[in-house]
Design an enzyme around this catalytic site. Structure first.
Site, short mmCIF file in Angstrom:
data_model
loop_
_atom_site.label_atom_id
_atom_site.label_comp_id
_atom_site.label_asym_id
_atom_site.label_seq_id
_atom_site.Cartn_x
_atom_site.Cartn_y
_atom_site.Cartn_z
N SER A 16 47.01 -21.61 26.16
CA SER A 16 47.27 -23.05 26.27
C SER A 16 47.24 -23.75 24.92
O SER A 16 46.23 -23.77 24.24
CB SER A 16 46.21 -23.71 27.16
OG SER A 16 46.17 -23.10 28.41
N HIS A 31 53.04 -24.57 27.07
CA HIS A 31 53.44 -23.20 26.73
C HIS A 31 54.95 -23.19 26.49
O HIS A 31 55.71 -23.10 27.43
CB HIS A 31 53.14 -22.23 27.89
CG HIS A 31 51.70 -22.16 28.32
ND1 HIS A 31 51.14 -21.00 28.79
CD2 HIS A 31 50.73 -23.07 28.36
CE1 HIS A 31 49.87 -21.21 29.09
NE2 HIS A 31 49.61 -22.48 28.84
N HIS A 80 51.85 -16.04 33.43
CA HIS A 80 50.58 -15.76 34.09
C HIS A 80 50.83 -15.14 35.46
O HIS A 80 51.82 -15.44 36.12
CB HIS A 80 49.76 -17.04 34.27
CG HIS A 80 49.36 -17.69 32.98
ND1 HIS A 80 50.21 -18.51 32.29
CD2 HIS A 80 48.21 -17.62 32.27
CE1 HIS A 80 49.60 -18.93 31.18
NE2 HIS A 80 48.39 -18.41 31.15
N TYR A 85 49.34 -15.94 38.10
CA TYR A 85 49.33 -16.97 39.13
C TYR A 85 50.68 -17.64 39.31
O TYR A 85 50.92 -18.33 40.30
CB TYR A 85 48.23 -18.03 38.88
CG TYR A 85 48.33 -18.80 37.59
CD1 TYR A 85 49.32 -19.75 37.38
CD2 TYR A 85 47.41 -18.57 36.57
CE1 TYR A 85 49.40 -20.46 36.18
CE2 TYR A 85 47.47 -19.27 35.38
CZ TYR A 85 48.47 -20.22 35.19
OH TYR A 85 48.53 -20.91 34.01
N GLU A 86 51.59 -17.45 38.34
CA GLU A 86 52.93 -18.02 38.48
C GLU A 86 53.80 -17.22 39.45
O GLU A 86 54.88 -17.66 39.82
CB GLU A 86 53.60 -18.12 37.11
CG GLU A 86 52.91 -19.13 36.21
CD GLU A 86 53.43 -19.10 34.78
OE1 GLU A 86 54.42 -19.79 34.52
OE2 GLU A 86 52.86 -18.37 33.95
N ALA A 101 42.48 -19.73 26.59
CA ALA A 101 41.50 -20.77 26.89
C ALA A 101 40.66 -20.25 28.04
O ALA A 101 41.18 -19.62 28.95
CB ALA A 101 42.20 -22.07 27.29
N MET A 132 42.31 -16.90 33.24
CA MET A 132 43.33 -16.43 34.16
C MET A 132 44.41 -15.59 33.46
O MET A 132 45.56 -15.56 33.89
CB MET A 132 43.98 -17.64 34.86
CG MET A 132 43.01 -18.55 35.57
SD MET A 132 43.81 -20.05 36.15
CE MET A 132 42.36 -21.04 36.63
N SER A 133 44.03 -14.92 32.38
CA SER A 133 45.04 -14.17 31.62
C SER A 133 44.38 -13.02 30.85
O SER A 133 43.26 -12.61 31.15
CB SER A 133 45.74 -15.11 30.63
OG SER A 133 44.83 -15.54 29.62
N ASN A 191 36.16 -25.60 28.24
CA ASN A 191 35.31 -26.39 29.13
C ASN A 191 34.14 -25.52 29.54
O ASN A 191 34.24 -24.29 29.48
CB ASN A 191 36.10 -26.85 30.38
CG ASN A 191 36.72 -25.67 31.12
OD1 ASN A 191 37.68 -25.06 30.65
ND2 ASN A 191 36.16 -25.34 32.26
N HIS A 229 42.77 -29.65 33.81
CA HIS A 229 43.81 -29.03 32.98
C HIS A 229 44.00 -29.83 31.70
O HIS A 229 44.16 -29.27 30.62
CB HIS A 229 45.13 -28.89 33.74
CG HIS A 229 46.16 -28.09 32.98
ND1 HIS A 229 46.00 -26.75 32.70
CD2 HIS A 229 47.32 -28.45 32.39
CE1 HIS A 229 47.03 -26.32 32.00
NE2 HIS A 229 47.85 -27.34 31.79
N1 HPA Z 1 38.36 -21.38 34.68
C1 HPA Z 1 39.37 -20.51 34.65
N2 HPA Z 1 40.28 -20.47 33.68
C2 HPA Z 1 40.16 -21.36 32.70
C3 HPA Z 1 39.11 -22.31 32.67
C4 HPA Z 1 38.17 -22.31 33.72
O1 HPA Z 1 37.23 -23.12 33.76
N3 HPA Z 1 39.29 -23.05 31.55
C5 HPA Z 1 40.37 -22.55 30.92
N4 HPA Z 1 40.91 -21.54 31.61
#
Ligand code: HPA
Length: 251
Positions: free
Chosen positions: A2, A33, A55, A57-58, A85, A186-187, A210, A226
């Site tokens: 990201s 992206h 990803h 999830y896409e 991230a 998620m990657s 985060n 996000h």
């Molecule tokens: N969870 C999952 N994937 C993420 C997060 C999160 O808190 N932050 C950035 N990618």
């Protein structure tokens, strides 16, 4: 990952190819992206930057998510530096921290979604590749040394991949901590597995965008989180870019 397009902008004499113009590359569609392969020079070395990624999830199969890494390998790339991230699970982590990935948990793979599922081509790699020291110890040491020299704080820990795209519930956050994970995203894990399968050395760095507390304290909307992810990620980019450039220079 990201918002990391800035690193691609540091490449001099670049040749840029948008993913939709490269056969079988999935377009990177998530906001932030851009999705292009940039080949040129960074820190006096020839680099190929995958700016943006597809990803799981896409909706793409794992083989398509990881296809760009296969292409890099065939182009002659020997070292893969992966970034992402991630949400901080380790209570010592703060938003904006950088985390050297020491190891990973292939949670999605444990559910059967491995990029290596299916027939194996032994000309590319072994049927049962080891994942010991998947994150190259010498490169990790180099990253620590460079970070210290540049005065960049560097956490270290275990990255766990979940399929997403929903963020973790508080109960899931507590569950992931019990598993021994320090950061969740998620990657990355599929790409690293494919890189190791093909014999590449890997260095991985997460931006802790985060922190996850395991209690529903701030209950952000999905969009809000996000945005938070993109903002904290952006603030850490100059440090991450400096660190990566320093590592590349001394490799
Ligand atoms: N969870 C999952 N994937 C993420 C997060 C999160 O808190 N932050 C950035 N990618």
């Amino acid at each position: 990952g990201s918002g990391l397009a800035e690193l691609a902008d540091r490449v001099s004499d670049p040749v840029r190819m948008a993913y939709p113009h490269i056969p079988h590359f999935a377009p990177a569609t998530v906001e932030g992206h851009p999705g292009e392969l940039v080949i040129g020079e960074l820190a006096s070395k020839t680099v190929a930057v995958l700016s943006g990624r597809a990803h799981f999830y896409e909706g793409y199969p794992m083989q398509q998510v990881t296809f760009p890494v296969r292409v890099l390998r065939v182009l002659g790339v020997e070292t893969l530096i992966v970034t992402n991230a991630a949400g901080g699970l380790n209570p010592a982590f703060r938003a904006g921290d950088l985390m050297l990935i020491a190891d990973h948990i292939n949670f999605v793979g444990m559910a059967g979604f491995s990029p290596l599922r299916g027939p194996n081509d032994p000309a590319i790699g072994p049927r049962f590749p080891l994942m010991d020291n998947a994150y190259d110890p010498a490169l990790r040491q180099l990253a620590r040394t460079i970070a210290q020299r540049l005065g960049i704080g560097l956490q270290e820990g275990v990255y766990i991949m979940l399929a997403g795209p929903s963020f973790e519930s508080p109960a899931e956050v507590r569950f992931l901590r019990v598993l021994g994970a320090d950061a969740v995203g998620m990657s990355t894990v599929p790409e690293v597995i494919v890189a190791r399968h093909g014999g590449m050395r890997v260095l991985g760095i997460s931006v802790i965008s985060n922190v996850l507390t395991g209690t529903p304290v701030h209950m952000p909307g999905v969009t809000q989180l996000h945005d938070e992810v993109l903002a904290a990620g952006q603030a850490a980019i100059p440090r991450l870019a400096e660190l990566i450039a320093g590592v590349i220079r001394e490799m």
